[in-house]
Design a protein around this motif. Sequence first.
Motif, PDB file in Angstrom:
ATOM      1  N   ARG A   1       0.546  -1.403   0.139  1.00 26.73           N
ATOM      2  CA  ARG A   1      -0.026  -0.311   0.383  1.00 26.73           C
ATOM      3  C   ARG A   1       0.511   0.944  -0.096  1.00 26.73           C
ATOM      4  N   LEU A   2       2.212   0.933   0.986  1.00 24.34           N
ATOM      5  CA  LEU A   2       2.919   2.303   1.353  1.00 24.34           C
ATOM      6  C   LEU A   2       3.725   2.436  -0.468  1.00 24.34           C
ATOM      7  N   GLU A   3       3.899   1.923  -0.785  1.00 19.00           N
ATOM      8  CA  GLU A   3       4.905   1.758  -2.203  1.00 19.00           C
ATOM      9  C   GLU A   3       3.218   2.334  -2.976  1.00 19.00           C
ATOM     10  N   ALA A   4       2.644   1.935  -3.730  1.00 21.55           N
ATOM     11  CA  ALA A   4       1.623   2.203  -4.182  1.00 21.55           C
ATOM     12  C   ALA A   4       1.616   3.537  -4.278  1.00 21.55           C
ATOM     13  N   ASP A   5       1.447   4.002  -3.122  1.00 20.77           N
ATOM     14  CA  ASP A   5       1.638   5.823  -2.523  1.00 20.77           C
ATOM     15  C   ASP A   5       2.672   6.173  -2.977  1.00 20.77           C
ATOM     16  N   GLY A   6       3.534   5.944  -2.105  1.00 20.52           N
ATOM     17  CA  GLY A   6       5.178   6.171  -2.800  1.00 20.52           C
ATOM     18  C   GLY A   6       5.133   6.731  -4.156  1.00 20.52           C
ATOM     19  N   ARG A   7       5.268   6.011  -5.287  1.00 15.53           N
ATOM     20  CA  ARG A   7       5.180   5.743  -6.780  1.00 15.53           C
ATOM     21  C   ARG A   7       4.546   7.276  -7.247  1.00 15.53           C
ATOM     22  N   GLU A   8       2.823   7.160  -6.366  1.00 12.88           N
ATOM     23  CA  GLU A   8       2.611   8.088  -6.970  1.00 12.88           C
ATOM     24  C   GLU A   8       3.490   9.393  -6.384  1.00 12.88           C
ATOM     25  N   ILE A   9       3.563   9.728  -5.120  1.00 14.53           N
ATOM     26  CA  ILE A   9       3.814  10.680  -5.308  1.00 14.53           C
ATOM     27  C   ILE A   9       5.339  11.213  -5.684  1.00 14.53           C
ATOM     28  N   ILE A  10       6.469   9.916  -6.056  1.00 13.58           N
ATOM     29  CA  ILE A  10       7.728  10.269  -7.149  1.00 13.58           C
ATOM     30  C   ILE A  10       7.197  10.678  -8.320  1.00 13.58           C
ATOM     31  N   ALA A  11       5.978  10.174  -8.765  1.00 10.80           N
ATOM     32  CA  ALA A  11       6.125  10.880 -10.393  1.00 10.80           C
ATOM     33  C   ALA A  11       5.378  12.389 -10.375  1.00 10.80           C
ATOM     34  N   ARG A  12       5.600  13.158  -9.388  1.00 14.14           N
ATOM     35  CA  ARG A  12       5.055  14.187  -8.709  1.00 14.14           C
ATOM     36  C   ARG A  12       6.097  14.561  -9.657  1.00 14.14           C
ATOM     37  N   TYR A  13       7.660  14.231  -9.096  1.00 16.73           N
ATOM     38  CA  TYR A  13       8.701  14.930  -9.648  1.00 16.73           C
ATOM     39  C   TYR A  13       9.719  15.039 -10.953  1.00 16.73           C
ATOM     40  N   PRO A  14      10.591  15.677 -11.399  1.00 15.23           N
ATOM     41  CA  PRO A  14      11.395  15.515 -12.286  1.00 15.23           C
ATOM     42  C   PRO A  14      12.286  14.426 -11.396  1.00 15.23           C
ATOM     43  N   ASP A  15      12.956  15.101 -10.787  1.00  6.62           N
ATOM     44  CA  ASP A  15      13.889  14.083 -10.298  1.00  6.62           C
ATOM     45  C   ASP A  15      13.325  13.451  -8.853  1.00  6.62           C
ATOM     46  N   SER A  16      13.482  12.323  -8.785  1.00  7.20           N
ATOM     47  CA  SER A  16      12.981  11.640  -7.655  1.00  7.20           C
ATOM     48  C   SER A  16      13.392  11.742  -6.081  1.00  7.20           C
ATOM     49  N   ARG A  17      14.523  12.165  -6.311  1.00  7.55           N
ATOM     50  CA  ARG A  17      14.853  12.437  -4.667  1.00  7.55           C
ATOM     51  C   ARG A  17      14.218  14.095  -4.306  1.00  7.55           C
ATOM     52  N   SER A  18      13.318  14.651  -5.328  1.00  5.49           N
ATOM     53  CA  SER A  18      12.657  15.757  -4.741  1.00  5.49           C
ATOM     54  C   SER A  18      11.626  14.962  -3.617  1.00  5.49           C
ATOM     55  N   ALA A  19      11.255  13.750  -3.791  1.00  2.00           N
ATOM     56  CA  ALA A  19       9.714  13.290  -3.119  1.00  2.00           C
ATOM     57  C   ALA A  19      10.210  13.172  -1.787  1.00  2.00           C
ATOM     58  N   LEU A  20      11.164  13.446  -1.067  1.00  2.00           N
ATOM     59  CA  LEU A  20      11.558  12.827   0.363  1.00  2.00           C
ATOM     60  C   LEU A  20      11.237  13.355   1.171  1.00  2.00           C
ATOM     61  N   LEU A  21      10.830  14.923   1.244  1.00  2.00           N
ATOM     62  CA  LEU A  21       9.730  15.133   2.254  1.00  2.00           C
ATOM     63  C   LEU A  21       8.375  14.674   1.887  1.00  2.00           C
ATOM     64  N   PRO A  22       7.781  14.944   1.120  1.00  2.00           N
ATOM     65  CA  PRO A  22       6.147  14.034   1.601  1.00  2.00           C
ATOM     66  C   PRO A  22       6.627  12.578   1.610  1.00  2.00           C
ATOM     67  N   LEU A  23       7.446  11.858   0.600  1.00  2.00           N
ATOM     68  CA  LEU A  23       7.838  10.395   1.354  1.00  2.00           C
ATOM     69  C   LEU A  23       7.739  10.444   2.641  1.00  2.00           C
ATOM     70  N   LEU A  24       8.269  11.373   3.813  1.00  4.80           N
ATOM     71  CA  LEU A  24       8.382  11.055   4.732  1.00  4.80           C
ATOM     72  C   LEU A  24       7.648  11.838   5.739  1.00  4.80           C
ATOM     73  N   HIS A  25       6.237  12.316   4.870  1.00  5.34           N
ATOM     74  CA  HIS A  25       5.072  12.455   6.133  1.00  5.34           C
ATOM     75  C   HIS A  25       4.233  11.625   5.540  1.00  5.34           C
ATOM     76  N   LEU A  26       4.130  10.574   4.696  1.00  9.99           N
ATOM     77  CA  LEU A  26       3.780   8.900   4.067  1.00  9.99           C
ATOM     78  C   LEU A  26       3.871   8.477   5.116  1.00  9.99           C
ATOM     79  N   VAL A  27       5.715   7.576   5.005  1.00 10.12           N
ATOM     80  CA  VAL A  27       5.664   7.276   6.353  1.00 10.12           C
ATOM     81  C   VAL A  27       4.771   7.644   8.025  1.00 10.12           C
ATOM     82  N   GLN A  28       5.306   8.646   7.683  1.00  8.54           N
ATOM     83  CA  GLN A  28       4.725   9.717   9.691  1.00  8.54           C
ATOM     84  C   GLN A  28       3.246   9.495   9.635  1.00  8.54           C
TER      85      GLN A  28
END
Length: 284
Positions: free
Chosen positions: A29-56
Amino acid sequence: MTTSSSEQGVSLGMPQLPAPAYPDDVRARLEADGREIIARYPDSRSALLPLLHLVQAEEGHVTRTGQQFCATLLDLTTAEVAAVATFYSMYRRRPSGDYQVGVCTNTLCAVMGGDAIFESLQEHLGVGNGETTDDGKVTLEHIECNAACDFAPVVMVNWEFFDNQTPASARRLVDDLRTGAPVEPTRGAPMCTFKETARILAGFPDERPGAVEASGGAGPASLVGLRLARGETAPARVVHPRGSSAVPQDQSPTTEHLSSHDAPQDTSASDPAHPAGPVAEEGE
């Protein structure tokens, strides 16, 4: 002569074991949500902040498991993820309550009574700064600024505003949070839990009916300067000293949400006998 590590007060201990993995269903479930977040950014590293909110949002704080999940998904080292997770105070490093109650103790809020509010809540809840009540409902912390100085003293709950607070009103607020009584922020969306807030901050829509429409914006006191800059003039309003209930015959009581600086509200808890505040329209 040499001394052992124990004599020097140093404990080498055992190496920390790898973080446990999420259960398969949670990870999927988290990986599906995480892939959706990463797809919003041209550089995947930029998704780290929202991904941390996701796991929180999953566990209520950023665990080692959550950091490992983010690192794997973004092809980073856990050290790189930990460096970010420990830099920002919005990411919790240990279990915390359903409601993060932050009391502003910066300059203006402090002199308007913020310090008194924080001390009162510590005694009332029986917790210190950054600690959580035994029922797991409230985590109390002092924060440097809530960016709402014109409504000082301000308390935030899961980053929603509660303006013009006093020690008594803040105690009622945390009591209501603990008992599940309805709580309405002064401005902004209706209350939700910290985990729900974290998921919203991860970039997922707030699907509660009416929540987005209720988000609102700055209060009237915040917009005085903007109105003046635009050349707009507001009707003159006489504001009576704090504690006065008199209203001139040619004026009716206003329902506008006022600032603690121009409204007769009991917010100066630091000196109840001599509450301070201007007696003219703000901006004049």
